[in-house]
Design a protein around this motif. Structure first.
Motif, PDB file in Angstrom:
ATOM      1  N   PRO A 129       0.753  -1.175   0.168  1.00  0.00           N
ATOM      2  CA  PRO A 129      -0.108  -0.091  -0.359  1.00  0.00           C
ATOM      3  C   PRO A 129       1.291   1.558  -0.136  1.00  0.00           C
ATOM      4  O   PRO A 129       1.925   1.531   0.555  1.00  0.00           O
ATOM      5  CB  PRO A 129      -0.902  -0.014   0.981  1.00  0.00           C
ATOM      6  N   SER A 130       0.353   2.515  -0.683  1.00  0.00           N
ATOM      7  CA  SER A 130       1.192   3.672  -0.665  1.00  0.00           C
ATOM      8  C   SER A 130       1.273   4.177   0.597  1.00  0.00           C
ATOM      9  O   SER A 130       2.536   4.969   0.672  1.00  0.00           O
ATOM     10  CB  SER A 130       0.368   4.229  -1.574  1.00  0.00           C
ATOM     11  N   HIS A 131       0.540   3.398   2.165  1.00  0.00           N
ATOM     12  CA  HIS A 131       0.999   4.420   3.321  1.00  0.00           C
ATOM     13  C   HIS A 131       0.807   3.137   4.178  1.00  0.00           C
ATOM     14  O   HIS A 131      -0.098   3.502   4.613  1.00  0.00           O
ATOM     15  CB  HIS A 131      -0.146   5.561   3.004  1.00  0.00           C
ATOM     16  N   PRO A 132       2.285   2.186   4.373  1.00  0.00           N
ATOM     17  CA  PRO A 132       1.682   1.360   4.948  1.00  0.00           C
ATOM     18  C   PRO A 132       1.539   0.846   6.782  1.00  0.00           C
ATOM     19  O   PRO A 132       1.062   0.200   7.395  1.00  0.00           O
ATOM     20  CB  PRO A 132       3.252   0.690   4.685  1.00  0.00           C
ATOM     21  N   CYS A 133       2.192   2.527   7.303  1.00  0.00           N
ATOM     22  CA  CYS A 133       2.476   2.766   8.752  1.00  0.00           C
ATOM     23  C   CYS A 133       1.698   3.950   8.749  1.00  0.00           C
ATOM     24  O   CYS A 133       1.488   4.973   9.578  1.00  0.00           O
ATOM     25  CB  CYS A 133       3.811   2.841   9.326  1.00  0.00           C
ATOM     26  N   PRO A 134      -0.012   3.820   8.808  1.00  0.00           N
ATOM     27  CA  PRO A 134      -0.870   5.457   8.759  1.00  0.00           C
ATOM     28  C   PRO A 134      -0.229   5.227  10.550  1.00  0.00           C
ATOM     29  O   PRO A 134      -0.433   6.752  10.370  1.00  0.00           O
ATOM     30  CB  PRO A 134      -1.922   5.183   8.426  1.00  0.00           C
ATOM     31  N   GLN A 135      -0.551   4.756  11.303  1.00  0.00           N
ATOM     32  CA  GLN A 135      -0.532   5.516  13.016  1.00  0.00           C
ATOM     33  C   GLN A 135       0.913   5.774  13.649  1.00  0.00           C
ATOM     34  O   GLN A 135       0.667   6.781  13.995  1.00  0.00           O
ATOM     35  CB  GLN A 135      -0.870   3.762  13.666  1.00  0.00           C
ATOM     36  N   GLN A 136       1.534   5.044  12.339  1.00  0.00           N
ATOM     37  CA  GLN A 136       3.112   5.263  13.574  1.00  0.00           C
ATOM     38  C   GLN A 136       4.065   6.736  12.358  1.00  0.00           C
ATOM     39  O   GLN A 136       5.158   7.094  12.099  1.00  0.00           O
ATOM     40  CB  GLN A 136       4.174   4.876  13.507  1.00  0.00           C
ATOM     41  N   GLY A 137       3.597   6.100  10.762  1.00  0.00           N
ATOM     42  CA  GLY A 137       4.044   7.286  10.056  1.00  0.00           C
ATOM     43  C   GLY A 137       5.486   6.641   9.489  1.00  0.00           C
ATOM     44  O   GLY A 137       6.201   5.140  10.312  1.00  0.00           O
ATOM     45  N   VAL A 138       6.841   6.337   8.554  1.00  0.00           N
ATOM     46  CA  VAL A 138       7.507   6.448   8.396  1.00  0.00           C
ATOM     47  C   VAL A 138       8.770   6.309   8.811  1.00  0.00           C
ATOM     48  O   VAL A 138       8.547   7.359   9.274  1.00  0.00           O
ATOM     49  CB  VAL A 138       7.738   6.968   6.657  1.00  0.00           C
ATOM     50  N   ARG A 139       8.820   5.301   9.064  1.00  0.00           N
ATOM     51  CA  ARG A 139       9.606   4.787  10.406  1.00  0.00           C
ATOM     52  C   ARG A 139      11.569   4.729   9.689  1.00  0.00           C
ATOM     53  O   ARG A 139      12.060   4.720  10.554  1.00  0.00           O
ATOM     54  CB  ARG A 139       9.925   3.568  11.456  1.00  0.00           C
ATOM     55  N   PHE A 140      11.566   4.263   8.662  1.00  0.00           N
ATOM     56  CA  PHE A 140      12.660   4.100   7.551  1.00  0.00           C
ATOM     57  C   PHE A 140      12.774   4.215   6.216  1.00  0.00           C
ATOM     58  O   PHE A 140      11.847   3.827   5.847  1.00  0.00           O
ATOM     59  CB  PHE A 140      12.757   1.803   7.870  1.00  0.00           C
ATOM     60  N   HIS A 141      13.096   4.528   5.788  1.00  0.00           N
ATOM     61  CA  HIS A 141      12.903   4.829   4.371  1.00  0.00           C
ATOM     62  C   HIS A 141      13.497   4.214   3.255  1.00  0.00           C
ATOM     63  O   HIS A 141      13.168   4.355   2.315  1.00  0.00           O
ATOM     64  CB  HIS A 141      13.959   6.670   3.899  1.00  0.00           C
ATOM     65  N   ARG A 142      14.665   3.051   4.027  1.00  0.00           N
ATOM     66  CA  ARG A 142      14.719   1.777   2.869  1.00  0.00           C
ATOM     67  C   ARG A 142      13.838   0.868   3.518  1.00  0.00           C
ATOM     68  O   ARG A 142      13.563   1.083   4.344  1.00  0.00           O
ATOM     69  CB  ARG A 142      16.084   1.294   3.528  1.00  0.00           C
ATOM     70  N   HIS A 143      14.515  -0.446   2.389  1.00  0.00           N
ATOM     71  CA  HIS A 143      13.653  -1.944   3.241  1.00  0.00           C
ATOM     72  C   HIS A 143      14.558  -2.548   3.352  1.00  0.00           C
ATOM     73  O   HIS A 143      16.361  -2.766   3.351  1.00  0.00           O
ATOM     74  CB  HIS A 143      12.772  -2.065   1.693  1.00  0.00           C
ATOM     75  N   ALA A 144      14.465  -3.119   4.313  1.00  0.00           N
ATOM     76  CA  ALA A 144      15.102  -4.887   4.565  1.00  0.00           C
ATOM     77  C   ALA A 144      14.447  -5.725   3.875  1.00  0.00           C
ATOM     78  O   ALA A 144      13.794  -6.349   3.592  1.00  0.00           O
ATOM     79  CB  ALA A 144      15.240  -4.823   5.960  1.00  0.00           C
ATOM     80  N   HIS A 145      15.755  -6.935   3.251  1.00  0.00           N
ATOM     81  CA  HIS A 145      15.208  -8.590   2.981  1.00  0.00           C
ATOM     82  C   HIS A 145      16.279  -9.821   3.632  1.00  0.00           C
ATOM     83  O   HIS A 145      17.646  -8.778   4.308  1.00  0.00           O
ATOM     84  CB  HIS A 145      15.994  -7.764   1.575  1.00  0.00           C
ATOM     85  N   GLY A 146      16.100  -9.949   3.841  1.00  0.00           N
ATOM     86  CA  GLY A 146      16.031 -11.894   4.000  1.00  0.00           C
ATOM     87  C   GLY A 146      15.776 -13.062   3.180  1.00  0.00           C
ATOM     88  O   GLY A 146      14.943 -12.910   2.582  1.00  0.00           O
ATOM     89  N   PHE A 147      16.407 -13.806   3.838  1.00  0.00           N
ATOM     90  CA  PHE A 147      16.419 -15.419   2.538  1.00  0.00           C
ATOM     91  C   PHE A 147      16.747 -16.480   3.316  1.00  0.00           C
ATOM     92  O   PHE A 147      17.971 -16.279   4.219  1.00  0.00           O
ATOM     93  CB  PHE A 147      16.485 -15.239   1.098  1.00  0.00           C
TER      94      PHE A 147
END
Length: 346
Positions: A129-147
């Motif tokens: 979604p375009s606004h994934p964390c509406p309650q908290q705002g954007v806490r982190f501008h990048r994404h983290a990944h794992g496999f």
């Protein structure tokens, strides 16, 4: 071998290197069928466990670090998705498991790649979604990944922590994305998760003011988080990252302008008291422990420039001589396997 039973043929072939098995697949349709069966592929993985290094820079290279010393040790450039793309700046690697390596050769273009067979599968774009964390705002501008691998489910999973709050999981078995619980920690910084013991790990900020950092462990089968304790002295999450050495979780100095002479190893998983400081004589700004080399020394990447062999007893280091290394690189360990990233073929 015409008079041998299929079981004996399978037993012989399952002990051969991946390259040899690939050649024998051309012998007959029956051998092709035999060597592409899930049971054979798993048996081959369990028996061979041949380790190699994958080096990532503007391209990808494979290195047989266990080759005889008398041989010229040269990295072999790999064919991989988007290799010929003119805008490739650095191929990112987000971990390996059972011969499958997660790579990102272009921004937000993720592939599950088998360096031994050159087979790959592109991970579909993640629906967000375009606004994934509406309650908290954007806490982190990048994404983290794992496999990693969920053995109880016979599945491989790719994890995205979007904006530091929304956790999404792609299942290779189901070929689909799923949103699970939100990320329950603060101050996620490192984009690379470390896979170990069925979970992907990230170092996060302290749960309380002034407390030690915590390692967030995401169980790939349960799709839930749990906490792992760090050494009491690790209080600045911005200056450390996770790694792995010989099946043990590590904490390494990172994002730091100071030189260091040590790193931490958790010798018993999820036992805080087992954290052990490893000292090395050569100072570093960034460090990647890779593996134990011939059970005597620790093979390391120092400052993204050099391969070093570190004596386990006294911490002294010497250069691990390899011709033709990139000027700057990261490295990971992978095992040769026949496992297909196109899960339906496994």
């Amino acid at each position: 071998m015409a008079n041998l039973s299929e079981d004996i043929v399978a037993d012989i072939l399952s002990r051969l290197p991946v390259k040899s098995v690939g050649r024998f697949r051309c012998v007959s349709k029956s051998w092709l069928h035999l060597t592409t069966q899930p049971h054979f592929i798993q048996t081959h993985l369990n028996r061979t466990q041949t380790q190699k290094l994958i080096l990532s820079s503007q391209s990808l290279f494979s290195l047989d670090h266990l080759a005889p010393i008398d041989d010229d040790m040269l990295p072999l450039e790999l064919d991989f998705p988007f290799k010929t793309h003119l805008k490739t700046e650095w191929v990112l690697v987000f971990g390996s498991c059972n011969g499958l390596v997660c790579i990102m050769p272009q921004p937000e273009a993720f592939f599950i790649f088998n360096p031994s067979t050159r087979e790959s599968m592109r991970v579909p774009d993640c629906p967000m979604p375009s606004h994934p964390c509406p309650q908290q705002g954007v806490r982190f501008h990048r994404h983290a990944h794992g496999f990693g691998h969920a053995p109880s489910m016979s599945d491989y999973k790719f994890v995205k922590v979007a904006y530091g709050c929304m956790v999404l999981v792609f299942s290779l078995k189901n070929n689909s994305w799923k949103r699970v619980q939100d990320f329950p920690y603060k101050h996620l910084l490192d984009a690379y998760g470390t896979f170990l013991n069925g979970a992907v790990h990230w170092l996060c900020g302290p749960l309380g003011v002034g407390g030690p950092c915590v390692i967030a462990a995401f169980d790939l089968a349960e799709e839930k988080f749990s906490d792992l304790a760090t050494p009491d002295s690790v209080t600045n999450y911005r200056r450390f990252t996770t790694g792995i050495l010989g099946g043990c979780l590590c904490l390494l100095h990172y994002h730091d302008d100071h030189k260091h002479h040590s790193f931490w190893v958790m010798k018993e998983y999820n036992v805080k008291e087992s954290w052990t400081k490893i000292m090395i004589t050569n100072s570093y700004f960034s460090l990647q422990p890779l593996c134990y080399w011939k059970n005597t020394n620790i093979l390391l990447v120092r400052n993204q420039k050099h391969l070093l062999l570190c004596n386990r007893k006294d911490g002294t280091c010497k250069k691990f001589l390899v011709n033709g290394l990139p000027s700057h690189f990261n490295a990971d360990v992978y095992v040769e396997s026949l496992i297909s990233p196109n899960f339906q073929q496994n």
